[in-house]
Design a protein around this motif. Structure first.
Motif, PDB file in Angstrom:
ATOM      1  N   TRP A   1       0.849  -1.180   0.000  1.00  0.00           N
ATOM      2  CA  TRP A   1       0.000   0.000   0.000  1.00  0.00           C
ATOM      3  C   TRP A   1       0.892   1.239   0.000  1.00  0.00           C
ATOM      4  O   TRP A   1       1.850   1.321   0.769  1.00  0.00           O
ATOM      5  CB  TRP A   1      -0.906   0.025   1.227  1.00  0.00           C
ATOM      6  CG  TRP A   1      -2.045  -0.925   1.143  1.00  0.00           C
ATOM      7  CD1 TRP A   1      -2.007  -2.274   1.282  1.00  0.00           C
ATOM      8  CD2 TRP A   1      -3.407  -0.592   0.895  1.00  0.00           C
ATOM      9  NE1 TRP A   1      -3.258  -2.811   1.144  1.00  0.00           N
ATOM     10  CE2 TRP A   1      -4.148  -1.791   0.905  1.00  0.00           C
ATOM     11  CE3 TRP A   1      -4.093   0.601   0.676  1.00  0.00           C
ATOM     12  CZ2 TRP A   1      -5.518  -1.828   0.698  1.00  0.00           C
ATOM     13  CZ3 TRP A   1      -5.448   0.560   0.475  1.00  0.00           C
ATOM     14  CH2 TRP A   1      -6.154  -0.640   0.477  1.00  0.00           C
ATOM     15  N   TYR A   2       0.576   2.198  -0.870  1.00  0.00           N
ATOM     16  CA  TYR A   2       1.310   3.457  -0.939  1.00  0.00           C
ATOM     17  C   TYR A   2       0.344   4.617  -0.743  1.00  0.00           C
ATOM     18  O   TYR A   2      -0.816   4.539  -1.146  1.00  0.00           O
ATOM     19  CB  TYR A   2       1.992   3.618  -2.306  1.00  0.00           C
ATOM     20  CG  TYR A   2       3.118   2.640  -2.533  1.00  0.00           C
ATOM     21  CD1 TYR A   2       4.373   2.869  -1.998  1.00  0.00           C
ATOM     22  CD2 TYR A   2       2.919   1.487  -3.276  1.00  0.00           C
ATOM     23  CE1 TYR A   2       5.411   1.974  -2.203  1.00  0.00           C
ATOM     24  CE2 TYR A   2       3.944   0.587  -3.481  1.00  0.00           C
ATOM     25  CZ  TYR A   2       5.194   0.845  -2.945  1.00  0.00           C
ATOM     26  OH  TYR A   2       6.209  -0.051  -3.142  1.00  0.00           O
ATOM     27  N   VAL A   3       0.830   5.693  -0.141  1.00  0.00           N
ATOM     28  CA  VAL A   3       0.038   6.904   0.000  1.00  0.00           C
ATOM     29  C   VAL A   3       0.790   8.043  -0.696  1.00  0.00           C
ATOM     30  O   VAL A   3       2.010   8.164  -0.574  1.00  0.00           O
ATOM     31  CB  VAL A   3      -0.243   7.221   1.494  1.00  0.00           C
ATOM     32  CG1 VAL A   3       1.022   7.527   2.257  1.00  0.00           C
ATOM     33  CG2 VAL A   3      -1.229   8.361   1.631  1.00  0.00           C
ATOM     34  N   VAL A   4       0.035   8.830  -1.468  1.00  0.00           N
ATOM     35  CA  VAL A   4       0.596   9.951  -2.217  1.00  0.00           C
ATOM     36  C   VAL A   4      -0.039  11.231  -1.707  1.00  0.00           C
ATOM     37  O   VAL A   4      -1.268  11.353  -1.699  1.00  0.00           O
ATOM     38  CB  VAL A   4       0.316   9.801  -3.736  1.00  0.00           C
ATOM     39  CG1 VAL A   4       0.807  11.004  -4.498  1.00  0.00           C
ATOM     40  CG2 VAL A   4       0.942   8.542  -4.269  1.00  0.00           C
ATOM     41  N   ASP A   5       0.787  12.178  -1.294  1.00  0.00           N
ATOM     42  CA  ASP A   5       0.290  13.489  -0.900  1.00  0.00           C
ATOM     43  C   ASP A   5       0.282  14.359  -2.149  1.00  0.00           C
ATOM     44  O   ASP A   5       1.334  14.732  -2.666  1.00  0.00           O
ATOM     45  CB  ASP A   5       1.178  14.096   0.184  1.00  0.00           C
ATOM     46  CG  ASP A   5       0.599  15.374   0.757  1.00  0.00           C
ATOM     47  OD1 ASP A   5      -0.547  15.727   0.394  1.00  0.00           O
ATOM     48  OD2 ASP A   5       1.284  16.021   1.566  1.00  0.00           O
ATOM     49  N   ALA A   6      -0.909  14.694  -2.640  1.00  0.00           N
ATOM     50  CA  ALA A   6      -1.047  15.381  -3.922  1.00  0.00           C
ATOM     51  C   ALA A   6      -0.938  16.893  -3.815  1.00  0.00           C
ATOM     52  O   ALA A   6      -1.067  17.585  -4.821  1.00  0.00           O
ATOM     53  CB  ALA A   6      -2.388  15.021  -4.550  1.00  0.00           C
TER      54      ALA A   6
ATOM     55  N   ASN B   1      -5.236  14.792  -0.191  1.00  0.00           N
ATOM     56  CA  ASN B   1      -5.137  16.210  -0.557  1.00  0.00           C
ATOM     57  C   ASN B   1      -5.352  16.424  -2.053  1.00  0.00           C
ATOM     58  O   ASN B   1      -4.674  17.224  -2.693  1.00  0.00           O
ATOM     59  CB  ASN B   1      -3.786  16.804  -0.142  1.00  0.00           C
ATOM     60  CG  ASN B   1      -3.649  16.922   1.339  1.00  0.00           C
ATOM     61  OD1 ASN B   1      -4.626  17.184   2.043  1.00  0.00           O
ATOM     62  ND2 ASN B   1      -2.447  16.724   1.845  1.00  0.00           N
ATOM     63  N   ALA B   2      -6.306  15.723  -2.638  1.00  0.00           N
ATOM     64  CA  ALA B   2      -6.572  15.844  -4.072  1.00  0.00           C
ATOM     65  C   ALA B   2      -7.106  17.227  -4.431  1.00  0.00           C
ATOM     66  O   ALA B   2      -6.996  17.647  -5.579  1.00  0.00           O
ATOM     67  CB  ALA B   2      -7.564  14.774  -4.513  1.00  0.00           C
ATOM     68  N   ASP B   3      -7.674  17.942  -3.460  1.00  0.00           N
ATOM     69  CA  ASP B   3      -8.193  19.278  -3.744  1.00  0.00           C
ATOM     70  C   ASP B   3      -7.085  20.325  -3.837  1.00  0.00           C
ATOM     71  O   ASP B   3      -7.352  21.471  -4.193  1.00  0.00           O
ATOM     72  CB  ASP B   3      -9.221  19.681  -2.683  1.00  0.00           C
ATOM     73  CG  ASP B   3      -8.691  19.536  -1.277  1.00  0.00           C
ATOM     74  OD1 ASP B   3      -7.687  18.836  -1.085  1.00  0.00           O
ATOM     75  OD2 ASP B   3      -9.303  20.116  -0.363  1.00  0.00           O
ATOM     76  N   LYS B   4      -5.833  19.956  -3.571  1.00  0.00           N
ATOM     77  CA  LYS B   4      -4.712  20.900  -3.622  1.00  0.00           C
ATOM     78  C   LYS B   4      -3.801  20.652  -4.819  1.00  0.00           C
ATOM     79  O   LYS B   4      -2.671  21.127  -4.856  1.00  0.00           O
ATOM     80  CB  LYS B   4      -3.915  20.818  -2.323  1.00  0.00           C
ATOM     81  CG  LYS B   4      -4.737  21.235  -1.116  1.00  0.00           C
ATOM     82  CD  LYS B   4      -3.961  21.095   0.152  1.00  0.00           C
ATOM     83  CE  LYS B   4      -4.868  21.450   1.325  1.00  0.00           C
ATOM     84  NZ  LYS B   4      -4.307  21.027   2.594  1.00  0.00           N
ATOM     85  N   ILE B   5      -4.273  19.896  -5.800  1.00  0.00           N
ATOM     86  CA  ILE B   5      -3.496  19.631  -7.007  1.00  0.00           C
ATOM     87  C   ILE B   5      -3.439  20.898  -7.842  1.00  0.00           C
ATOM     88  O   ILE B   5      -4.415  21.646  -7.938  1.00  0.00           O
ATOM     89  CB  ILE B   5      -4.124  18.476  -7.818  1.00  0.00           C
ATOM     90  CG1 ILE B   5      -4.018  17.177  -7.035  1.00  0.00           C
ATOM     91  CG2 ILE B   5      -3.461  18.325  -9.169  1.00  0.00           C
ATOM     92  CD1 ILE B   5      -4.718  16.019  -7.690  1.00  0.00           C
ATOM     93  N   VAL B   6      -2.307  21.155  -8.473  1.00  0.00           N
ATOM     94  CA  VAL B   6      -2.146  22.334  -9.312  1.00  0.00           C
ATOM     95  C   VAL B   6      -2.106  21.907 -10.773  1.00  0.00           C
ATOM     96  O   VAL B   6      -1.875  20.743 -11.099  1.00  0.00           O
ATOM     97  CB  VAL B   6      -0.857  23.112  -8.954  1.00  0.00           C
ATOM     98  CG1 VAL B   6      -0.935  23.641  -7.545  1.00  0.00           C
ATOM     99  CG2 VAL B   6       0.373  22.250  -9.136  1.00  0.00           C
ATOM    100  N   TYR B   7      -2.335  22.875 -11.658  1.00  0.00           N
ATOM    101  CA  TYR B   7      -2.197  22.642 -13.081  1.00  0.00           C
ATOM    102  C   TYR B   7      -1.487  23.832 -13.672  1.00  0.00           C
ATOM    103  O   TYR B   7      -1.527  24.942 -13.137  1.00  0.00           O
ATOM    104  CB  TYR B   7      -3.548  22.392 -13.765  1.00  0.00           C
ATOM    105  CG  TYR B   7      -4.664  23.281 -13.309  1.00  0.00           C
ATOM    106  CD1 TYR B   7      -4.872  24.516 -13.882  1.00  0.00           C
ATOM    107  CD2 TYR B   7      -5.515  22.884 -12.294  1.00  0.00           C
ATOM    108  CE1 TYR B   7      -5.883  25.339 -13.459  1.00  0.00           C
ATOM    109  CE2 TYR B   7      -6.531  23.697 -11.862  1.00  0.00           C
ATOM    110  CZ  TYR B   7      -6.713  24.930 -12.450  1.00  0.00           C
ATOM    111  OH  TYR B   7      -7.718  25.739 -12.018  1.00  0.00           O
TER     112      TYR B   7
END
Length: 145
Positions: A16-21, A59-65
């Motif tokens: 299992w891996y966790v990614v801080d986005a 933290n998917a709501d803090k992704i940038v583009y």
């Protein structure tokens, strides 16, 4: 003579891996997640076996583009009925449909087969920092940019 070892489904060991986005670019993050979901980061990778790992995105709501995608990039859906085209901007997807936004990005990078459907179910996306998978003891997955 050397032979290529082919992993069997019963021999697969999943992690299992966790990614801080937070402050990550969606596309670069999605490619790394897709690689882990498929199992391509393992030396025992076999193309026709689901040997990938589980990935939790927080933290998917803090992704940038980058650039001016907010006004130029759109996501389209069609219901197959006349006038059934739905068009959403990237800003709308980020604010209202964050989980779907990330899942669609990773979905496009996985195979569109039955194997890809199984691999897709190993992705868990959450808006905030909390997730219910603490019992699995996920390892932090470092992703650049």
């Amino acid at each position: 003579m050397r032979q290529t070892t082919m992993t069997k489904p019963a021999e697969v060991v999943r992690q299992w891996y966790v990614v801080d986005a937070a402050d990550k670019t969606l596309g670069r993050m999605s490619t790394e997640i897709a690689k882990v979901l498929r199992g391509k980061h393992k030396p025992t990778y076999t193309p026709n076996v689901d040997c990938g790992d589980y990935v939790i995105v927080i933290n998917a709501d803090k992704i940038v583009y980058s650039g001016d995608q907010e006004s130029k990039k759109f996501y389209y859906n069609h219901s197959s009925f006349p006038g059934g085209l739905r068009k959403r901007s990237i800003g709308t997807m980020r604010e209202k449909f964050t989980v779907e936004w990330v899942e669609r990005s990773v979905h496009g990078m996985l195979p569109h087969t039955k194997l890809g459907d199984r691999q897709r179910k190993h992705l868990f996306v959450y808006k905030g920092e909390n997730h219910p998978h603490a019992a699995q003891q996920p390892i932090e997955l470092e992703i650049k940019g």
